[in-house]
Motif scaffolding. Structure first.
Motif, mmCIF file in Angstrom:
data_model
loop_
_atom_site.group_PDB
_atom_site.id
_atom_site.type_symbol
_atom_site.label_atom_id
_atom_site.label_comp_id
_atom_site.label_asym_id
_atom_site.label_seq_id
_atom_site.Cartn_x
_atom_site.Cartn_y
_atom_site.Cartn_z
ATOM 1 N N LYS A 48 -26.061 -53.284 27.278
ATOM 2 C CA LYS A 48 -27.220 -52.394 27.177
ATOM 3 C C LYS A 48 -27.324 -51.727 25.799
ATOM 4 C CE LYS A 48 -28.533 -52.644 31.551
ATOM 5 N NZ LYS A 48 -29.855 -52.811 32.065
ATOM 6 N N GLU A 49 -26.349 -51.984 24.921
ATOM 7 C CA GLU A 49 -26.388 -51.419 23.559
ATOM 8 C C GLU A 49 -27.392 -52.245 22.745
ATOM 9 O OE1 GLU A 49 -24.750 -48.703 23.643
ATOM 10 O OE2 GLU A 49 -23.569 -49.263 25.381
ATOM 11 N N LEU A 50 -28.624 -51.808 22.756
ATOM 12 C CA LEU A 50 -29.711 -52.542 22.098
ATOM 13 C C LEU A 50 -30.374 -51.676 21.027
ATOM 14 C CD1 LEU A 50 -31.305 -54.065 25.321
ATOM 15 C CD2 LEU A 50 -29.739 -55.193 23.727
ATOM 16 N N GLY A 51 -31.104 -52.312 20.155
ATOM 17 C CA GLY A 51 -31.806 -51.583 19.098
ATOM 18 C C GLY A 51 -30.868 -51.233 17.959
ATOM 19 N N THR A 52 -30.986 -50.008 17.476
ATOM 20 C CA THR A 52 -30.158 -49.554 16.358
ATOM 21 C C THR A 52 -28.901 -48.902 16.916
ATOM 22 O OG1 THR A 52 -31.451 -47.520 16.326
ATOM 23 C CG2 THR A 52 -32.113 -49.246 14.787
ATOM 24 N N THR A 53 -27.892 -49.700 17.135
ATOM 25 C CA THR A 53 -26.680 -49.241 17.805
ATOM 26 C C THR A 53 -25.434 -49.344 16.932
ATOM 27 O OG1 THR A 53 -25.438 -49.416 19.874
ATOM 28 C CG2 THR A 53 -26.252 -51.472 18.919
ATOM 29 N N PHE A 54 -25.620 -49.198 15.623
ATOM 30 C CA PHE A 54 -24.501 -49.239 14.685
ATOM 31 C C PHE A 54 -24.483 -47.972 13.849
ATOM 32 C CE2 PHE A 54 -25.193 -53.649 15.769
ATOM 33 C CZ PHE A 54 -23.911 -54.118 15.952
ATOM 34 N N GLU A 55 -23.322 -47.655 13.266
ATOM 35 C CA GLU A 55 -23.190 -46.434 12.469
ATOM 36 C C GLU A 55 -24.209 -46.380 11.338
ATOM 37 O OE1 GLU A 55 -19.268 -45.590 10.972
ATOM 38 O OE2 GLU A 55 -18.526 -45.100 12.966
ATOM 39 N N ASN A 56 -24.277 -47.430 10.549
ATOM 40 C CA ASN A 56 -25.199 -47.465 9.411
ATOM 41 C C ASN A 56 -26.462 -48.266 9.695
ATOM 42 O OD1 ASN A 56 -23.333 -46.015 7.746
ATOM 43 N ND2 ASN A 56 -22.183 -47.914 7.507
ATOM 44 N N ASN A 57 -26.478 -48.984 10.804
ATOM 45 C CA ASN A 57 -27.577 -49.881 11.163
ATOM 46 C C ASN A 57 -27.955 -50.821 10.026
ATOM 47 O OD1 ASN A 57 -28.067 -49.210 13.920
ATOM 48 N ND2 ASN A 57 -28.750 -47.224 13.163
ATOM 49 N N SER A 58 -26.918 -51.334 9.377
ATOM 50 C CA SER A 58 -27.131 -52.282 8.282
ATOM 51 C C SER A 58 -25.876 -53.124 8.078
ATOM 52 C CB SER A 58 -27.447 -51.542 6.984
ATOM 53 O OG SER A 58 -27.611 -52.474 5.931
ATOM 54 N N PHE A 59 -26.086 -54.394 7.804
ATOM 55 C CA PHE A 59 -25.003 -55.273 7.418
ATOM 56 C C PHE A 59 -25.111 -55.601 5.930
ATOM 57 C CE2 PHE A 59 -25.206 -56.273 12.042
ATOM 58 C CZ PHE A 59 -23.918 -55.858 12.358
ATOM 59 N N GLY A 60 -25.574 -54.623 5.155
ATOM 60 C CA GLY A 60 -25.692 -54.810 3.703
ATOM 61 C C GLY A 60 -26.951 -55.558 3.344
ATOM 62 N N SER A 61 -26.826 -56.490 2.420
ATOM 63 C CA SER A 61 -27.990 -57.287 2.020
ATOM 64 C C SER A 61 -28.066 -58.538 2.897
ATOM 65 C CB SER A 61 -27.912 -57.664 0.543
ATOM 66 O OG SER A 61 -26.749 -58.411 0.289
ATOM 67 N N CYS A 62 -29.289 -58.908 3.260
ATOM 68 C CA CYS A 62 -29.526 -60.029 4.168
ATOM 69 C C CYS A 62 -29.939 -61.273 3.374
ATOM 70 C CB CYS A 62 -30.617 -59.652 5.168
ATOM 71 S SG CYS A 62 -31.040 -60.983 6.309
ATOM 72 N N SER A 63 -29.189 -62.360 3.540
ATOM 73 C CA SER A 63 -29.507 -63.586 2.803
ATOM 74 C C SER A 63 -30.815 -64.224 3.287
ATOM 75 C CB SER A 63 -28.361 -64.596 2.897
ATOM 76 O OG SER A 63 -28.157 -64.994 4.232
ATOM 77 N N LEU A 64 -31.258 -63.884 4.506
ATOM 78 C CA LEU A 64 -32.528 -64.419 5.015
ATOM 79 C C LEU A 64 -33.732 -63.610 4.520
ATOM 80 C CD1 LEU A 64 -31.584 -65.246 8.714
ATOM 81 C CD2 LEU A 64 -31.745 -66.809 6.769
ATOM 82 N N ARG A 65 -33.460 -62.456 3.938
ATOM 83 C CA ARG A 65 -34.541 -61.588 3.445
ATOM 84 C C ARG A 65 -34.443 -61.441 1.924
ATOM 85 N NH1 ARG A 65 -34.683 -56.167 6.321
ATOM 86 N NH2 ARG A 65 -36.798 -56.182 5.520
ATOM 87 N N ASN A 66 -34.045 -62.509 1.242
ATOM 88 C CA ASN A 66 -33.917 -62.522 -0.218
ATOM 89 C C ASN A 66 -33.031 -61.398 -0.745
ATOM 90 O OD1 ASN A 66 -35.600 -64.764 -0.512
ATOM 91 N ND2 ASN A 66 -37.411 -63.459 -0.354
ATOM 92 N N ARG A 67 -31.927 -61.179 -0.050
ATOM 93 C CA ARG A 67 -30.938 -60.157 -0.405
ATOM 94 C C ARG A 67 -31.469 -58.726 -0.299
ATOM 95 N NH1 ARG A 67 -26.485 -62.076 0.844
ATOM 96 N NH2 ARG A 67 -26.081 -64.110 0.029
#
Length: 157
Positions: A48-67
């Protein structure tokens, strides 16, 4: 069947397309803890942990979103433990090999790389240990002296 660890708050996760890790936060329940003798921080994580369920809600830069910066939004979990349901939120416990889906990265792109559990030693652990085994495993230590010191510390509390 292979034994798997249940995942808890503080578990370290990583996206296949991200540049860094983030820690899982449990927002959906407040009663069920694991490996946390004082019941302070190791809440059991569920599907049930859905949506923004992380401390920073980011995994840094995304390679699928042009960094560009990642913005985590979990849309679902896969591979959770089906046999137990937590009463408070109706959730099924996440396991160390559970994966999460993200709208950008797709199915299973978020993986748990450390389940978050960590053993906590208590006074009982020091009294139950066989000092001859400890002395053989750690010849530089004196288990009997350690047990006496631990007893003094716990008695002072």
């Amino acid at each position: 069947m292979e034994e798997k660890h249940v995942t808890c708050q503080g578990a370290i996760c990583q996206c296949t397309y991200g540049s860094t890790t983030d820690k899982l936060k449990v927002y959906t329940q407040t009663k069920h803890y694991i490996n946390d003798k004082n019941k302070d921080y190791k809440l059991v994580a569920t599907h049930k942990e859905l949506g923004t369920t992380f401390e920073n809600n980011s995994f840094g830069s995304c390679s699928l979103r042009n960094r560009n910066p990642c913005t985590v939004s979990v849309t679902g979990w896969n591979g959770f433990y089906e046999k137990v349901t937590l009463e408070e939120n109706g959730g099924k416990a996440l396991l160390e090999d559970s994966t999460a889906d993200c709208p950008t990265g797709g199915k299973g792109c978020i993986k748990i790389i450390f389940h978050g559990q960590q053993a906590e030693l208590s006074k009982t652990n020091f009294h139950k240990v066989d000092s001859s085994i400890c002395d053989a495993m750690n010849p530089t230590g004196d288990m009997e002296a350690t047990q006496e010191m631990e007893e003094e510390i716990y008695d002072a509390e």
